[in-house]
Design a protein around this motif. Structure first.
Motif, PDB file in Angstrom:
ATOM      1  N   LYS A  16       0.429   6.503  -6.072  1.00 55.53           N
ATOM      2  CA  LYS A  16       0.892   7.284  -4.939  1.00 55.53           C
ATOM      3  C   LYS A  16       1.421   8.262  -6.064  1.00 55.53           C
ATOM      4  O   LYS A  16       1.981   8.352  -6.976  1.00 55.53           O
ATOM      5  CB  LYS A  16       1.881   7.316  -4.143  1.00 55.53           C
ATOM      6  N   SER A  46       1.043  -1.138   0.043  1.00 57.51           N
ATOM      7  CA  SER A  46      -0.270   0.032   0.313  1.00 57.51           C
ATOM      8  C   SER A  46       1.163   1.098   0.367  1.00 57.51           C
ATOM      9  O   SER A  46       2.331   0.794   0.391  1.00 57.51           O
ATOM     10  CB  SER A  46      -0.766  -0.010   1.119  1.00 57.51           C
ATOM     11  N   PRO A  47       0.444   2.401  -0.796  1.00 62.76           N
ATOM     12  CA  PRO A  47      -0.740   2.310  -1.797  1.00 62.76           C
ATOM     13  C   PRO A  47      -0.474   1.907  -2.745  1.00 62.76           C
ATOM     14  O   PRO A  47       0.235   1.891  -3.059  1.00 62.76           O
ATOM     15  CB  PRO A  47      -1.171   4.390  -1.618  1.00 62.76           C
ATOM     16  N   ARG A  48      -1.273   1.575  -3.848  1.00 65.05           N
ATOM     17  CA  ARG A  48      -0.972   1.050  -4.635  1.00 65.05           C
ATOM     18  C   ARG A  48      -1.096   1.442  -5.313  1.00 65.05           C
ATOM     19  O   ARG A  48      -0.502   1.842  -6.786  1.00 65.05           O
ATOM     20  CB  ARG A  48      -3.169   0.332  -5.622  1.00 65.05           C
ATOM     21  N   THR A  90       3.206  -0.822  -6.037  1.00 62.29           N
ATOM     22  CA  THR A  90       2.666   0.648  -6.615  1.00 62.29           C
ATOM     23  C   THR A  90       2.951   1.064  -7.282  1.00 62.29           C
ATOM     24  O   THR A  90       4.310   1.146  -6.908  1.00 62.29           O
ATOM     25  CB  THR A  90       3.279   1.609  -4.981  1.00 62.29           C
TER      26      THR A  90
END
Lengths: 113, 111
Positions: B11, B7-9, B106
């Motif tokens: 950014k 996470s995050p997928r 990510t």
């Protein structure tokens, strides 16, 4: 310098044929070699591992060969299907390298219906 | 669910900002890795960890920091993001004798 080359960035074949992908390396003495499949927007998925003392490994329609004299691995998909379309990556692991893998840049396979 | 999650997928961050990418695994495997994937370069190793509190540099570590206080977590921090760090980042883990299991990645954009 150490180098891993995968044949052609893209390979198109007809459904039902055998796809053969090549991975060549220089200045490496790998303990093992792995093949991965990667679909767009996703992480690579492990397919097969072959060790330096093994000549061939099979898993369902997949076959991998490993020739340490030629410094080459061949990855075969028999009876290919459109669902096999993806990018395939080879990766080398060196002895004593704390399981680190060095990846080739991949071959994009398209199986045409 | 068992597995490895990132996470995050996606950014987007500005140049100079600090950003941390998270990676969590549920298996308690010893080894964890961070790779970046760029067109023309393939996957390149940034950092890896052999166990909690044991980390080491990979091929392209400059500008990155990692920590591993717990076996299951391996965060990657960009201390001061640069445009050249725009990339897709993958975390991975492996068990003895097996291949890597990668997270979903990510996608980081530095503007």
């Amino acid at each position: 310098s150490q180098k891993i080359e995968q044949n052609s960035e893209a390979l198109n074949i007809q459904e039902g044929k055998t796809a053969t992908l090549t991975c060549n390396y220089t200045n490496y003495s790998p303990a093992y070699l792995q093949w991965y499949r990667q679909d767009p927007g996703r992480g690579p998925v492990f397919l097969l591992l072959i060790r330096e003392n093994e000549k061939e490994k099979r898993k369902e329609r997949l076959k991998v060969t490993f020739d340490t004299t030629l410094k080459q691995s061949l990855f075969h998909i028999t009876a290919s299907q459109p669902a096999d379309s993806a990018t395939y990556l080879c990766a080398l692991g060196r002895p004593g390298s704390a399981r680190q893998l060095t990846f080739g840049s991949g071959t994009q396979l398209t199986v045409l219906p | 669910d068992a597995g490895i999650t990132q996470s995050p997928r996606y950014k987007i961050t500005e140049t100079g900002r600090q950003v941390t990418l998270m990676c969590h695994q549920t298996w308690s495997h010893s080894y964890m890795f961070w790779y970046r994937q760029d067109l023309g370069h393939g996957l390149r190793l940034i950092y890896y960890s052999a166990a909690a509190d044991i980390t080491d540099k990979g091929e392209v570590p400059d500008g990155y920091v990692v920590s591993r206080s717990k076996t299951e977590n391996f965060p990657l921090t960009l201390e001061s993001a640069t445009r050249s760090q725009t990339s897709v980042y993958f975390c991975a883990t492996t068990r003895q004798g097996g291949g890597y299991t990668f997270g979903s990645g990510t996608r980081l954009t530095v503007v």
